[in-house]
Scaffold this motif. Structure first.
Motif, PDB file in Angstrom:
ATOM      1  N   TYR A 117       0.967  -1.161  -0.101  1.00 15.29           N
ATOM      2  CA  TYR A 117       0.020   0.060   0.028  1.00 15.29           C
ATOM      3  C   TYR A 117       0.907   1.075   0.003  1.00 15.29           C
ATOM      4  N   ASP A 118       0.507   2.122  -1.063  1.00 12.05           N
ATOM      5  CA  ASP A 118       1.451   3.299  -0.826  1.00 12.05           C
ATOM      6  C   ASP A 118       0.930   4.264  -0.068  1.00 12.05           C
ATOM      7  N   THR A 119       1.199   5.504  -0.056  1.00 13.08           N
ATOM      8  CA  THR A 119       0.948   6.741   0.932  1.00 13.08           C
ATOM      9  C   THR A 119      -0.393   7.201   0.695  1.00 13.08           C
ATOM     10  N   ASP A 120      -0.959   6.866  -0.623  1.00 15.53           N
ATOM     11  CA  ASP A 120      -2.375   7.280  -1.198  1.00 15.53           C
ATOM     12  C   ASP A 120      -3.400   6.211  -0.999  1.00 15.53           C
ATOM     13  N   ASP A 121      -2.937   5.053  -0.131  1.00 12.54           N
ATOM     14  CA  ASP A 121      -3.630   4.118   0.055  1.00 12.54           C
ATOM     15  C   ASP A 121      -4.014   3.215  -1.340  1.00 12.54           C
ATOM     16  N   ASN A 122      -3.129   3.138  -2.350  1.00  8.00           N
ATOM     17  CA  ASN A 122      -3.419   2.705  -3.596  1.00  8.00           C
ATOM     18  C   ASN A 122      -2.631   1.244  -3.094  1.00  8.00           C
ATOM     19  N   ARG A 123      -3.376   0.124  -3.621  1.00  9.37           N
ATOM     20  CA  ARG A 123      -2.842  -1.044  -3.521  1.00  9.37           C
ATOM     21  C   ARG A 123      -2.062  -1.811  -4.596  1.00  9.37           C
ATOM     22  N   LEU A 124      -1.070  -2.502  -4.628  1.00 11.81           N
ATOM     23  CA  LEU A 124      -0.247  -3.094  -5.511  1.00 11.81           C
ATOM     24  C   LEU A 124       0.014  -4.364  -5.115  1.00 11.81           C
ATOM     25  N   GLY A 125      -0.260  -5.266  -6.067  1.00 12.38           N
ATOM     26  CA  GLY A 125       0.019  -6.865  -5.694  1.00 12.38           C
ATOM     27  C   GLY A 125       1.194  -7.019  -6.292  1.00 12.38           C
ATOM     28  N   ILE A 126       2.470  -7.553  -5.421  1.00 14.69           N
ATOM     29  CA  ILE A 126       3.651  -7.956  -5.837  1.00 14.69           C
ATOM     30  C   ILE A 126       3.794  -9.251  -6.127  1.00 14.69           C
ATOM     31  N   LEU A 127       3.533  -9.759  -7.332  1.00 14.72           N
ATOM     32  CA  LEU A 127       3.355 -10.814  -7.771  1.00 14.72           C
ATOM     33  C   LEU A 127       4.795 -11.955  -7.594  1.00 14.72           C
ATOM     34  N   ALA A 128       5.870 -11.199  -7.491  1.00 19.17           N
ATOM     35  CA  ALA A 128       6.979 -11.925  -7.262  1.00 19.17           C
ATOM     36  C   ALA A 128       6.915 -12.769  -5.925  1.00 19.17           C
ATOM     37  N   ILE A 129       6.297 -12.318  -4.892  1.00 25.31           N
ATOM     38  CA  ILE A 129       6.279 -12.838  -3.615  1.00 25.31           C
ATOM     39  C   ILE A 129       4.777 -13.594  -3.348  1.00 25.31           C
ATOM     40  N   GLN A 130       4.817 -14.841  -3.803  1.00 27.88           N
ATOM     41  CA  GLN A 130       3.268 -15.539  -3.865  1.00 27.88           C
ATOM     42  C   GLN A 130       3.463 -16.812  -2.969  1.00 27.88           C
ATOM     43  N   ALA A 131       1.993 -16.889  -2.463  1.00 25.32           N
ATOM     44  CA  ALA A 131       1.859 -17.970  -1.352  1.00 25.32           C
ATOM     45  C   ALA A 131       2.262 -19.227  -1.922  1.00 25.32           C
ATOM     46  N   SER A 132       2.204 -19.482  -3.091  1.00 21.46           N
ATOM     47  CA  SER A 132       2.589 -20.735  -3.667  1.00 21.46           C
ATOM     48  C   SER A 132       4.002 -21.205  -3.375  1.00 21.46           C
ATOM     49  N   GLU A 133       4.920 -20.207  -3.021  1.00 18.65           N
ATOM     50  CA  GLU A 133       6.305 -20.547  -2.823  1.00 18.65           C
ATOM     51  C   GLU A 133       6.346 -20.860  -1.160  1.00 18.65           C
ATOM     52  N   GLY A 134       5.098 -20.856  -0.557  1.00 22.41           N
ATOM     53  CA  GLY A 134       5.306 -21.525   0.955  1.00 22.41           C
ATOM     54  C   GLY A 134       6.187 -20.512   1.823  1.00 22.41           C
ATOM     55  N   VAL A 135       7.125 -21.265   2.573  1.00 28.47           N
ATOM     56  CA  VAL A 135       7.915 -20.721   3.536  1.00 28.47           C
ATOM     57  C   VAL A 135       8.913 -19.557   3.008  1.00 28.47           C
ATOM     58  N   ARG A 136       9.166 -20.084   1.695  1.00 29.44           N
ATOM     59  CA  ARG A 136      10.237 -19.251   1.053  1.00 29.44           C
ATOM     60  C   ARG A 136       9.647 -17.817   0.805  1.00 29.44           C
ATOM     61  N   ALA A 137       8.363 -17.823   0.555  1.00 29.53           N
ATOM     62  CA  ALA A 137       7.662 -16.567   0.026  1.00 29.53           C
ATOM     63  C   ALA A 137       7.507 -15.845   1.438  1.00 29.53           C
ATOM     64  N   SER A 138       7.050 -16.461   2.559  1.00 25.25           N
ATOM     65  CA  SER A 138       7.056 -15.679   3.893  1.00 25.25           C
ATOM     66  C   SER A 138       8.246 -15.066   4.410  1.00 25.25           C
ATOM     67  N   SER A 139       9.494 -15.959   4.290  1.00 23.67           N
ATOM     68  CA  SER A 139      10.545 -15.268   4.642  1.00 23.67           C
ATOM     69  C   SER A 139      11.233 -14.178   3.843  1.00 23.67           C
ATOM     70  N   ALA A 140      10.829 -14.264   2.546  1.00 21.12           N
ATOM     71  CA  ALA A 140      11.158 -13.069   1.547  1.00 21.12           C
ATOM     72  C   ALA A 140      10.219 -11.806   2.090  1.00 21.12           C
ATOM     73  N   ALA A 141       9.066 -12.051   2.365  1.00 21.78           N
ATOM     74  CA  ALA A 141       8.011 -11.143   2.874  1.00 21.78           C
ATOM     75  C   ALA A 141       8.678 -10.397   3.873  1.00 21.78           C
ATOM     76  N   ARG A 142       8.980 -11.064   5.143  1.00 21.14           N
ATOM     77  CA  ARG A 142       9.562 -10.577   6.328  1.00 21.14           C
ATOM     78  C   ARG A 142      11.093  -9.952   5.946  1.00 21.14           C
ATOM     79  N   GLU A 143      11.760 -10.334   5.004  1.00 22.89           N
ATOM     80  CA  GLU A 143      12.951  -9.743   4.837  1.00 22.89           C
ATOM     81  C   GLU A 143      12.777  -8.468   4.226  1.00 22.89           C
ATOM     82  N   LEU A 144      11.795  -8.323   3.165  1.00 24.79           N
ATOM     83  CA  LEU A 144      11.557  -7.324   2.485  1.00 24.79           C
ATOM     84  C   LEU A 144      10.990  -6.300   3.234  1.00 24.79           C
ATOM     85  N   ALA A 145      10.247  -6.327   4.164  1.00 27.44           N
ATOM     86  CA  ALA A 145       9.493  -5.571   5.165  1.00 27.44           C
ATOM     87  C   ALA A 145      10.561  -4.830   5.912  1.00 27.44           C
TER      88      ALA A 145
END
Length: 158
Positions: A117-145
């Motif tokens: 979500y940007d500062t204007d509350d627009n939402r962007l789906g970041i398709l690179a980090i997908q639930a289909s990647e499982g734990v790898r995606a969760s770790s990537a999301a935490r690291e990016l955050a």
């Protein structure tokens, strides 16, 4: 270690993520489509192939090329964090956001992919980090955050 992108731009990314499953599936699809249509075309008798006009052949090539291009774009989605901001390559469009415009990154249970979500509350789906990647995606999301917080994302008040 130098990445292909850093060799071109001279800027070293802080974080990059590519989905492996999507890349493997789209690569397999592209190879399969190429093989199936190649076999069909060359198994057709010469007299049958001769009935295709130039326009029909060009149409088939254009269609085939479009499908391969879309599969290529799907296979190469990615998210990259730099010191100055976030760059997202989705299937149809690429985006760049300075850290000051990134409000929140959200990847909750049941989400198909990371949401930004940007500062204007627009939402962007970041398709690179997908639930289909499982734990790898969760770790990537935490690291990016963590990278985003370290660079001032989400510190603005609305």
């Amino acid at each position: 270690m130098a990445t292909p992108e850093s060799l071109v731009t001279g800027v070293t990314p802080l974080f990059t993520f590519h989905p492996r499953i999507v890349a493997a599936v789209t690569t397999a699809m592209a190879v399969s489509i190429f093989a199936v249509f190649g076999v069909i075309w060359f198994r057709l008798p010469d007299e049958s192939r001769a009935t295709f006009t130039l326009f029909q052949r060009l149409t088939l090539i254009a269609f085939f090329g479009t499908v391969l291009y879309l599969l290529y774009r799907m296979a190469t989605v990615r998210v990259t964090a730099y010191a100055d901001g976030l760059r997202v390559r989705n299937v149809f469009k690429s985006y760049s956001y300075p850290w000051s415009d990134v409000k929140v990154l959200r990847f909750t249970a049941g989400d198909p992919w990371l949401q930004m979500y940007d500062t204007d509350d627009n939402r962007l789906g970041i398709l690179a980090i997908q639930a289909s990647e499982g734990v790898r995606a969760s770790s990537a999301a935490r690291e990016l955050a963590a990278v985003a917080r370290a660079h001032g994302a989400g510190t603005q008040t609305s």
